[in-house]
Motif scaffolding. Structure first.
Motif, PDB file in Angstrom:
ATOM      1  N   SER A 217     -29.530  30.495 -39.102  1.00  9.29           N
ATOM      2  CA  SER A 217     -29.854  29.150 -39.260  1.00  9.29           C
ATOM      3  C   SER A 217     -28.443  28.195 -39.295  1.00  9.29           C
ATOM      4  O   SER A 217     -27.316  28.484 -39.651  1.00  9.29           O
ATOM      5  N   CYS A 218     -28.818  27.168 -38.679  1.00  6.89           N
ATOM      6  CA  CYS A 218     -27.670  26.020 -38.717  1.00  6.89           C
ATOM      7  C   CYS A 218     -27.294  25.474 -40.102  1.00  6.89           C
ATOM      8  O   CYS A 218     -26.420  24.662 -40.088  1.00  6.89           O
ATOM      9  N   PHE A 219     -27.860  25.847 -41.242  1.00  8.31           N
ATOM     10  CA  PHE A 219     -27.571  25.616 -42.576  1.00  8.31           C
ATOM     11  C   PHE A 219     -26.561  26.567 -42.903  1.00  8.31           C
ATOM     12  O   PHE A 219     -26.024  26.386 -44.049  1.00  8.31           O
ATOM     13  N   THR A 220     -26.317  27.767 -42.397  1.00  8.85           N
ATOM     14  CA  THR A 220     -25.174  28.414 -42.749  1.00  8.85           C
ATOM     15  C   THR A 220     -23.793  27.885 -42.277  1.00  8.85           C
ATOM     16  O   THR A 220     -23.732  27.466 -41.279  1.00  8.85           O
ATOM     17  N   VAL A 221     -22.884  28.317 -43.068  1.00 10.70           N
ATOM     18  CA  VAL A 221     -21.485  27.887 -42.780  1.00 10.70           C
ATOM     19  C   VAL A 221     -21.055  28.755 -41.351  1.00 10.70           C
ATOM     20  O   VAL A 221     -20.303  28.350 -40.464  1.00 10.70           O
ATOM     21  N   ASP A 222     -21.184  30.125 -41.689  1.00 11.94           N
ATOM     22  CA  ASP A 222     -20.965  31.095 -40.439  1.00 11.94           C
ATOM     23  C   ASP A 222     -21.417  30.568 -39.012  1.00 11.94           C
ATOM     24  O   ASP A 222     -21.266  30.842 -38.105  1.00 11.94           O
ATOM     25  N   PHE A 223     -22.662  30.011 -39.145  1.00 14.95           N
ATOM     26  CA  PHE A 223     -23.264  29.345 -37.766  1.00 14.95           C
ATOM     27  C   PHE A 223     -22.414  28.656 -36.800  1.00 14.95           C
ATOM     28  O   PHE A 223     -22.507  29.072 -35.732  1.00 14.95           O
ATOM     29  N   SER A 224     -21.747  27.575 -37.402  1.00 18.49           N
ATOM     30  CA  SER A 224     -20.742  27.108 -36.604  1.00 18.49           C
ATOM     31  C   SER A 224     -19.159  27.146 -36.771  1.00 18.49           C
ATOM     32  O   SER A 224     -18.423  26.616 -36.439  1.00 18.49           O
ATOM     33  N   TYR A 225     -19.123  28.455 -37.117  1.00 20.53           N
ATOM     34  CA  TYR A 225     -17.856  29.101 -37.084  1.00 20.53           C
ATOM     35  C   TYR A 225     -17.086  29.508 -35.946  1.00 20.53           C
ATOM     36  O   TYR A 225     -17.654  30.226 -35.225  1.00 20.53           O
ATOM     37  N   ILE A 226     -16.124  28.771 -35.599  1.00 19.42           N
ATOM     38  CA  ILE A 226     -15.234  29.196 -34.435  1.00 19.42           C
ATOM     39  C   ILE A 226     -13.739  29.310 -34.895  1.00 19.42           C
ATOM     40  O   ILE A 226     -13.550  29.144 -36.050  1.00 19.42           O
ATOM     41  N   HIS A 227     -12.907  29.638 -34.106  1.00 21.03           N
ATOM     42  CA  HIS A 227     -11.609  29.955 -34.645  1.00 21.03           C
ATOM     43  C   HIS A 227     -11.272  28.695 -35.343  1.00 21.03           C
ATOM     44  O   HIS A 227     -11.046  27.696 -34.833  1.00 21.03           O
ATOM     45  N   GLY A 228     -10.702  29.155 -36.492  1.00 16.46           N
ATOM     46  CA  GLY A 228      -9.976  28.302 -37.482  1.00 16.46           C
ATOM     47  C   GLY A 228     -10.876  27.607 -38.474  1.00 16.46           C
ATOM     48  O   GLY A 228     -10.372  27.239 -39.269  1.00 16.46           O
ATOM     49  N   GLY A 229     -12.281  27.937 -38.387  1.00 15.77           N
ATOM     50  CA  GLY A 229     -13.120  27.436 -39.376  1.00 15.77           C
ATOM     51  C   GLY A 229     -14.515  26.982 -38.995  1.00 15.77           C
ATOM     52  O   GLY A 229     -14.826  27.192 -37.850  1.00 15.77           O
ATOM     53  N   SER A 230     -15.535  26.359 -39.604  1.00 19.06           N
ATOM     54  CA  SER A 230     -16.551  26.025 -39.663  1.00 19.06           C
ATOM     55  C   SER A 230     -16.807  24.500 -38.997  1.00 19.06           C
ATOM     56  O   SER A 230     -16.012  23.819 -39.453  1.00 19.06           O
ATOM     57  N   VAL A 231     -17.321  24.556 -37.887  1.00 19.21           N
ATOM     58  CA  VAL A 231     -17.413  23.134 -37.231  1.00 19.21           C
ATOM     59  C   VAL A 231     -18.350  22.078 -38.460  1.00 19.21           C
ATOM     60  O   VAL A 231     -17.818  21.075 -38.656  1.00 19.21           O
ATOM     61  N   ARG A 232     -19.296  22.523 -38.867  1.00 19.07           N
ATOM     62  CA  ARG A 232     -20.273  21.783 -39.731  1.00 19.07           C
ATOM     63  C   ARG A 232     -19.849  22.562 -41.225  1.00 19.07           C
ATOM     64  O   ARG A 232     -20.591  23.297 -41.883  1.00 19.07           O
ATOM     65  N   ALA A 233     -18.754  21.961 -41.922  1.00 21.75           N
ATOM     66  CA  ALA A 233     -18.682  22.460 -43.272  1.00 21.75           C
ATOM     67  C   ALA A 233     -19.087  21.824 -44.213  1.00 21.75           C
ATOM     68  O   ALA A 233     -19.561  22.544 -45.234  1.00 21.75           O
ATOM     69  N   THR A 234     -19.697  20.698 -44.136  1.00 22.65           N
ATOM     70  CA  THR A 234     -20.295  20.278 -45.168  1.00 22.65           C
ATOM     71  C   THR A 234     -21.995  20.247 -45.197  1.00 22.65           C
ATOM     72  O   THR A 234     -22.560  20.111 -43.870  1.00 22.65           O
ATOM     73  N   PRO A 235     -22.744  20.166 -46.140  1.00 22.36           N
ATOM     74  CA  PRO A 235     -24.398  20.341 -46.027  1.00 22.36           C
ATOM     75  C   PRO A 235     -24.694  18.889 -45.306  1.00 22.36           C
ATOM     76  O   PRO A 235     -25.919  19.084 -44.781  1.00 22.36           O
ATOM     77  N   ARG A 236     -23.830  17.992 -45.530  1.00 17.33           N
ATOM     78  CA  ARG A 236     -24.498  16.721 -44.707  1.00 17.33           C
ATOM     79  C   ARG A 236     -24.313  16.721 -43.322  1.00 17.33           C
ATOM     80  O   ARG A 236     -25.468  16.507 -42.708  1.00 17.33           O
ATOM     81  N   SER A 237     -23.285  17.535 -42.794  1.00 18.59           N
ATOM     82  CA  SER A 237     -23.315  17.749 -41.438  1.00 18.59           C
ATOM     83  C   SER A 237     -24.198  18.719 -40.967  1.00 18.59           C
ATOM     84  O   SER A 237     -24.988  18.583 -39.844  1.00 18.59           O
TER      85      SER A 237
END
Lengths: 390, 258
Positions: free
Chosen positions: A308-328
């Motif tokens: 799900s796009c609601f998990t932090v890992d979903f947008s994890y790329i090198h260095g961190g999550s692209v969408r770190a906040t629930p807002r994003s």
């Protein structure tokens, strides 16, 4: 009564009790018949063996974050709408093993992925919004250059019995999304439940030759003008009684030009980023893959599971999550669903089934969020907004 | 890993032993585990101990005494990978309830001679004292996750123990949401997955055994519970469970203390 052959494009009528024969006919042709069933206080999709398995006489009450089953007014077979499950769980299972391998001396040996013979499913009681969702997932899994072989195999064998919605639910807005309450395409057979003076019958539209073949041998009668008019009347009534509505005018550009709208902060205060909305959504299709070894290190497997796009890992790329906040993450989901989907697949990602509204534990309502943004469209001058609300 | 079989040690601090028993509970996989590692110290299984250093140390329990404080440092020094197992070692455990009160009052009420009791004011997770390589959640831990972590460490890969909500597991197994369908207060939306959504699949709300998930919105969930009629006092208690001293749960419980 007749068992005369019928043809695709035709319409006939079935007396209530004859519908059971359709389930029998499907089972005889080796279909695994799946449909609505009462389980754990909800109407879920599960295996059906006869018409008795259907939640006859049951209805449901839905509002944001709330679902209750209750006895309906009559003994309708389809007096409820969509529940917590969607058909995607059969065509695109929540977890699937992609492959497995074993160490072979110094090399690697890929083991056959014992997939039993492709399932032959018959979905019995598919709602018009769900047919639209199926068409969307077809585009995603079959439409591009990379076809999902498992989905394709299951989809090709699929038999679809649709049911038009005569009693829309509290969170339904298919009329806004042009996906219901009447099925127009994508079914083998489509039923409209008609009840008059305690007498139940079904108007059956035949969508395909396979549908016609399945119906032959089942006693039916020609559909009368009165039947057709009654069906039209109940469906028109249903269209006017949707629990919610979504104004889709200019919706894509409205969302595109409101990336920084304060409403995203407001919804983020409530959003649990629990992912329920995406998992119940009949069109959401994201997965992740997990590689694992056993403890000896000689056996490795790759599994695919719903993500799900609601998990932090979903947008994890090198260095961190692209969408770190629930807002994003909420913004990503809603803008993708209602706007970017149009650019990506040529169709909205929302079919108006209302599941994301019902099954959000804190009742976040996508139609209310969209409407809040429309009410205070940041790109518009205040004067213009004033005029619109007049 | 070093040459030969990697050495595995299991250490116990303030805990109920349930997590280390999960290792014995592995049954089908136990022989494979024993084949893959040399069990150097495992008090629940054997009295024999093998001298350190150890390749993998599994640490159970929270740090509650001055002696614990010292012992965890010596374990860290003799361990290549230190993995905490369970809510006690990872969050302070149920015994961290003492952290909200004065522990001297408890000892004076419970013991005839409280002056014999040497205890710290707070029950704290291992990570408050030494560097921890991996924290495995749960009260108790899930044995399959334990095998997964061991397999990953032994073969130099990242363990698959996703930090997302229990809801993901509920939906994966097709369970009906107890909060939405039955108005049962459930901590699932703020709790990390790992149990396989055990309680919700038996029509119970989640108790939060695996601690806070990534970016937990406890305030919003608490507001949702309040709408279901849960009192402030019960809200406080819900967040005062096995993981009460995990920061997000601690703060939420304190918000409902008044």
């Amino acid at each position: 009564m007749t068992t005369e052959p019928v043809h695709a494009g035709g319409t006939v009528a079935l007396e209530g009790e004859q519908l059971d024969r359709l389930i029998t006919a499907l089972s005889e042709r080796k279909f695994e018949v799946l449909g609505p069933k009462l389980h754990d206080g909800a109407i879920v999709y599960d295996r059906l063996s006869s018409l008795n398995d259907l939640p006859s006489g049951w209805s449901d009450e839905q509002s944001p974050g709330k679902y209750r089953i209750k006895r309906g007014k009559g003994d309708a077979l389809f007096g409820y709408v969509v529940g917590p499950h969607s058909w995607k769980k059969f065509l695109y299972p929540p977890v699937q093993r992609m492959w497995q391998a074993e160490r072979n001396g110094k090399g690697l040996h890929i083991l056959p992925n014992h997939d039993s013979a492709p399932s032959k499913f018959a979905f019995f009681g598919v709602r018009p919004c769900e047919l639209s969702a199926l068409a969307i997932q077809d585009k995603i899994f079959l439409g591009g250059p990379y076809v999902d072989p498992g989905y394709k195999a299951r989809r090709e064998n699929l038999f679809l019995v649709a049911v038009n919605c005569t009693q829309p639910g509290g969170n339904c807005f298919c009329a806004s999304m042009n996906t219901g309450p009447k099925a127009v395409a994508g079914f083998d057979l489509a039923l409209t439940e008609l009840s008059q003076d305690g007498h139940r019958s079904f108007l059956v539209e035949i969508g395909t030759a396979a549908g016609a073949a399945m119906l032959s041998g089942i006693p039916h009668r020609p559909a009368t003008d009165a039947d057709k008019q009654l069906a039209e009347r109940v469906l028109a009534h249903a269209a006017r009684h949707m629990g919610r509505k979504l104004d889709t005018r200019d919706l894509k550009d409205l969302l595109y030009r409101n990336y920084e709208h304060p409403q995203w902060d407001k919804v983020a205060e409530r959003c649990l980023s629990c992912a329920n909305c995406t998992l119940v959504c009949p069109t959401c299709f994201c997965t992740t893959v997990e590689d694992s070894t056993d403890i000896t290190g000689n056996h490795a497997e790759r599994w695919r599971r719903w993500d799900s796009c609601f998990t932090v890992d979903f947008s994890y790329i090198h260095g961190g999550s692209v969408r770190a906040t629930p807002r994003s993450r909420y913004r990503q989901w809603m803008v993708h669903k209602l706007a970017a989907w149009l650019d990506q697949f040529g169709v909205s990602g929302c079919v108006g089934c209302g599941r994301c509204i019902t099954w959000c534990p804190v009742g976040i309502d996508i139609t209310a969020e969209a409407s809040a943004i429309r009410q205070s469209d940041q790109a518009k001058a205040p004067a213009e907004q004033g005029r619109e609300s007049e | 890993m070093a040459q030969g079989k990697p050495k595995l040690a299991v250490w116990k601090f303030a805990s109920c032993d349930g997590c280390q028993l999960s290792l014995l509970d592995c049954e089908d996989e136990l022989l494979a585990v024993a084949g893959a590692v040399e069990i150097a110290s495992f008090p629940e299984a054997t009295r024999a101990t093998v001298k350190g250093p150890y390749d993998i140390s599994l640490v159970e329990g929270s740090i509650t005494t001055p002696h614990d404080e010292q012992r965890i440092h010596s374990i860290r020094r003799s361990s290549r990978f230190l993995v905490t197992i369970g809510a006690c070692a990872t969050a302070g455990g149920i015994q961290a309830l003492r952290n909200f009160k004065d522990v001297n009052e408890f000892t004076s009420l419970v013991y005839a001679h409280p002056d014999y009791i040497q205890t710290l004011k707070k029950s704290t997770p291992v990570t408050d004292h030494v560097f921890v390589d991996f924290e495995l959640r749960g009260c108790p831990i899930n044995k399959y996750q334990l095998i997964e972590v061991l397999s990953a460490l032994l073969h130099g890969r990242k363990p698959n123990t996703p930090p997302h909500a229990v809801c993901m597991e509920c939906k994966q197994r097709g369970a009906v949401c107890v909060m939405v369908a039955h108005a049962i207060p459930c901590l699932g939306p703020v709790t990390q997955a790992g149990c396989g959504a055990l309680c919700p699949s038996y029509a119970r709300g989640c108790y939060g055994c695996f601690g806070p998930k990534e970016t937990p919105n406890t305030a919003s969930l608490a507001a949702g519970w309040a709408e279901l009629g849960v009192s402030n006092r019960d809200l406080m208690r819900a967040f005062r469970g096995f993981n009460t001293y995990a920061e997000p749960f601690r703060r939420e419980s304190e918000a409902h203390e008044k």
